[in-house]
Motif scaffolding. Structure first.
Motif, PDB file in Angstrom:
ATOM      1  N   ASN A 265      38.304  32.973  29.963  1.00  0.00           N
ATOM      2  CA  ASN A 265      38.275  34.337  29.432  1.00  0.00           C
ATOM      3  C   ASN A 265      37.344  34.381  28.217  1.00  0.00           C
ATOM      4  O   ASN A 265      36.681  33.392  27.894  1.00  0.00           O
ATOM      5  CB  ASN A 265      39.685  34.821  29.086  1.00  0.00           C
ATOM      6  N   SER A 273      44.928  32.785  37.202  1.00  0.00           N
ATOM      7  CA  SER A 273      45.225  34.191  37.473  1.00  0.00           C
ATOM      8  C   SER A 273      46.554  34.413  38.166  1.00  0.00           C
ATOM      9  O   SER A 273      47.240  35.415  37.929  1.00  0.00           O
ATOM     10  CB  SER A 273      44.095  34.805  38.322  1.00  0.00           C
ATOM     11  N   ASP A 274      46.951  33.480  39.052  1.00  0.00           N
ATOM     12  CA  ASP A 274      48.213  33.692  39.787  1.00  0.00           C
ATOM     13  C   ASP A 274      49.387  32.969  39.143  1.00  0.00           C
ATOM     14  O   ASP A 274      50.516  33.043  39.632  1.00  0.00           O
ATOM     15  CB  ASP A 274      48.064  33.282  41.257  1.00  0.00           C
ATOM     16  N   PHE A 287      44.366  33.983  43.303  1.00  0.00           N
ATOM     17  CA  PHE A 287      45.185  35.175  43.114  1.00  0.00           C
ATOM     18  C   PHE A 287      46.440  35.162  43.980  1.00  0.00           C
ATOM     19  O   PHE A 287      47.131  36.173  44.084  1.00  0.00           O
ATOM     20  CB  PHE A 287      44.355  36.436  43.407  1.00  0.00           C
ATOM     21  N   ALA A 312      43.402  42.285  44.992  1.00  0.00           N
ATOM     22  CA  ALA A 312      42.991  41.849  43.653  1.00  0.00           C
ATOM     23  C   ALA A 312      41.605  42.378  43.317  1.00  0.00           C
ATOM     24  O   ALA A 312      41.353  42.852  42.199  1.00  0.00           O
ATOM     25  CB  ALA A 312      43.016  40.332  43.565  1.00  0.00           C
ATOM     26  N   ASP A 315      41.597  46.272  43.032  1.00  0.00           N
ATOM     27  CA  ASP A 315      42.336  46.735  41.848  1.00  0.00           C
ATOM     28  C   ASP A 315      41.638  46.356  40.540  1.00  0.00           C
ATOM     29  O   ASP A 315      42.158  46.603  39.456  1.00  0.00           O
ATOM     30  CB  ASP A 315      43.760  46.159  41.846  1.00  0.00           C
ATOM     31  N   TYR A 317      40.626  43.225  39.299  1.00  0.00           N
ATOM     32  CA  TYR A 317      40.982  42.008  38.563  1.00  0.00           C
ATOM     33  C   TYR A 317      39.831  41.008  38.484  1.00  0.00           C
ATOM     34  O   TYR A 317      39.886  40.049  37.716  1.00  0.00           O
ATOM     35  CB  TYR A 317      42.199  41.336  39.208  1.00  0.00           C
ATOM     36  N   ASN A 319      35.816  40.710  37.814  1.00  0.00           N
ATOM     37  CA  ASN A 319      34.656  41.448  37.324  1.00  0.00           C
ATOM     38  C   ASN A 319      33.660  40.495  36.656  1.00  0.00           C
ATOM     39  O   ASN A 319      34.047  39.461  36.111  1.00  0.00           O
ATOM     40  CB  ASN A 319      35.071  42.503  36.284  1.00  0.00           C
ATOM     41  N   SER A 418      31.905  45.328  39.450  1.00  0.00           N
ATOM     42  CA  SER A 418      33.149  45.100  40.189  1.00  0.00           C
ATOM     43  C   SER A 418      32.827  44.922  41.676  1.00  0.00           C
ATOM     44  O   SER A 418      31.670  45.075  42.101  1.00  0.00           O
ATOM     45  CB  SER A 418      34.107  46.269  39.999  1.00  0.00           C
TER      46      SER A 418
END
Length: 422
Positions: A265, A273-274, A287, A312, A315, A317, A319, A418
């Motif tokens: 990040n 992420s999951d 995910f 994912a 929506d 998540y 990018n 995205s």
């Protein structure tokens, strides 16, 4: 971003250098020139417009670059003009305490000249008037006075300046007229009934060891030394190092030993992420939770993976992010494109549209083109990774108006590309 950080810290170094400087505060002043008595004068007596016969000396102390105080002593004699009814010779002296304002600094003369200045002064003091001729020869008239004047300056060097001065002086309780031939009313006269002026040319000598006197000191011009700048620059270089190569400089990186290829990040921390305990860069289903024995994927995950991936992605998540006015992906977010590439290779029946966005700063038509360039840059990354162009499309959607454009963090989230699974 690195250029912005470097500029900010360099500015701080220069301000530090300016605040660390001092200026000299004391000066001595000497000058001479003209005087002119205006009133009171006996009818028929006149003085020349430019009567040579005035001297003055003084000492000044500046509290700061703009305000100070001085004590000065002026003396001389006044004489008749050619058309006067009779001759006269009147000596005088004055001693004054005055406030001084550096009008050159107050009015920012440095914007057009660094060698021309202007002082203003005002104060009060005592003095006397002593006629040497006529009826009141030898008498001494004790007076008080008020003085106001301006002093243009021309800097000649570090310790010296050429100055001129024009001052108006008002005497109080002056009983004897300037020519010494008559008086004003009774000996108990009160009030400001004497008026004269002086004009002089002279020098100011600055005392002290600093580079500038307060008259010429401009804090914004003072820079840090070469040694101070070298220390600051070396510190900046250390701060901007990216030891683990994750695209986040060490001073912002909360996880400075991220493994190579890890998805992180904006704080440089490895993403999971999951939340299944397998970091994204090792998780084949980042995910979709799954055990480490199946590389983070559930045992029966093929169709579920496709569905979960689609959700994912659609929506928002996954990018790729960009700096302001840039179509080059930020380093820490390019792993999102790598993830999409890997998934497409594993699922040949899936196609993806890449959707570019911009924040609301700047013209709308420019932002539309910028958003398309951002989408195209990710499109090129995916093709370069081996994904067939027939499975990809890209489009710029212009400004993302769903975020708060007054927030810098929100605008950063808007500058993105995205994906939409088809």
């Amino acid at each position: 971003m690195k250029k912005l950080i470097l500029s900010s810290i360099m500015a701080g170094a220069l301000v530090f250098g300016a605040n660390a400087q001092e200026f000299d505060k004391f000066s001595l002043e000497v000058g001479g020139g003209l005087n002119k008595p205006m009133a009171p004068i006996t009818p028929g007596f006149f003085s020349p417009t430019l009567n040579l016969g005035h001297l003055e000396v003084g000492a000044r102390y500046m509290f700061n670059e703009k305000f100070g105080i001085k004590v000065d002593y002026g003396f001389g004699s006044m004489k008749e003009s050619d058309k006067s009814a009779g001759s006269f010779d009147t000596k005088y002296y004055r001693l004054n305490l005055q406030g001084v304002s550096n009008l050159g600094r107050i009015m920012n003369f440095e914007s057009f000249s660094r060698s021309f200045g202007l002082l203003g002064h005002f104060g009060a003091g005592i003095g006397n008037v002593r006629p040497q001729e006529n009826l009141y020869s030898g008498e001494t008239d004790q007076v008080y006075n008020f003085i106001v004047g301006i002093t243009p300056q021309l800097k000649l060097g570090k310790s010296i300046a050429l100055v001129g001065d024009i001052s108006t002086i008002i005497n109080g309780r002056q009983f004897i007229k300037w020519d010494g031939n008559s008086t004003v009313g009774s000996a108990n006269v009160y009030g400001a009934n004497g008026n004269w002026w002086t004009g002089s040319l002279g020098l100011q000598f600055y005392l002290g060891k600093n580079e500038e006197h307060a008259d010429w000191y401009i804090a914004a011009d003072k820079y840090a030394t070469k040694e101070e700048l070298a220390t600051q620059i070396n510190g900046i270089k250390d701060m901007l190092k990216d030891s683990d190569g994750d695209g986040v400089p060490d001073y912002l990186d909360k996880e400075p030993n991220t493994p190579a290829g890890a998805r992180v990040n904006s704080s440089g921390m490895t993403l999971d992420s999951d939340g299944d305990g397998t970091p994204d860069h090792l998780d084949k289903c980042p995910f979709l939770p799954g055990p480490a024995s199946t590389d983070g994927c559930p045992v029966e995950e093929v169709q579920e993976q496709v569905d979960f991936f689609k959700k994912a992605i659609n929506d928002g998540y996954v990018n790729v992010y960009y700096a302001f006015d840039s179509s080059k992906p930020l380093g820490y977010s390019t792993s999102a494109a790598s993830y999409v590439s890997n998934f497409l290779k594993k699922n040949p029946g899936v196609s993806v549209e890449i959707k570019g966005y911009a924040d609301e700063l700047g013209p709308e038509d420019y932002n539309m083109k910028l958003s398309e360039r951002r989408a195209k840059s990710v499109y090129d990354l995916l093709i370069a990774s081996g994904v067939d162009a027939s499975r990809l499309s890209y489009k710029g959607y212009g400004e993302d108006t769903s975020v708060d454009k007054s927030s810098a963090d929100a605008r950063q989230m808007a500058r993105r590309a995205s994906f939409e699974v088809k």
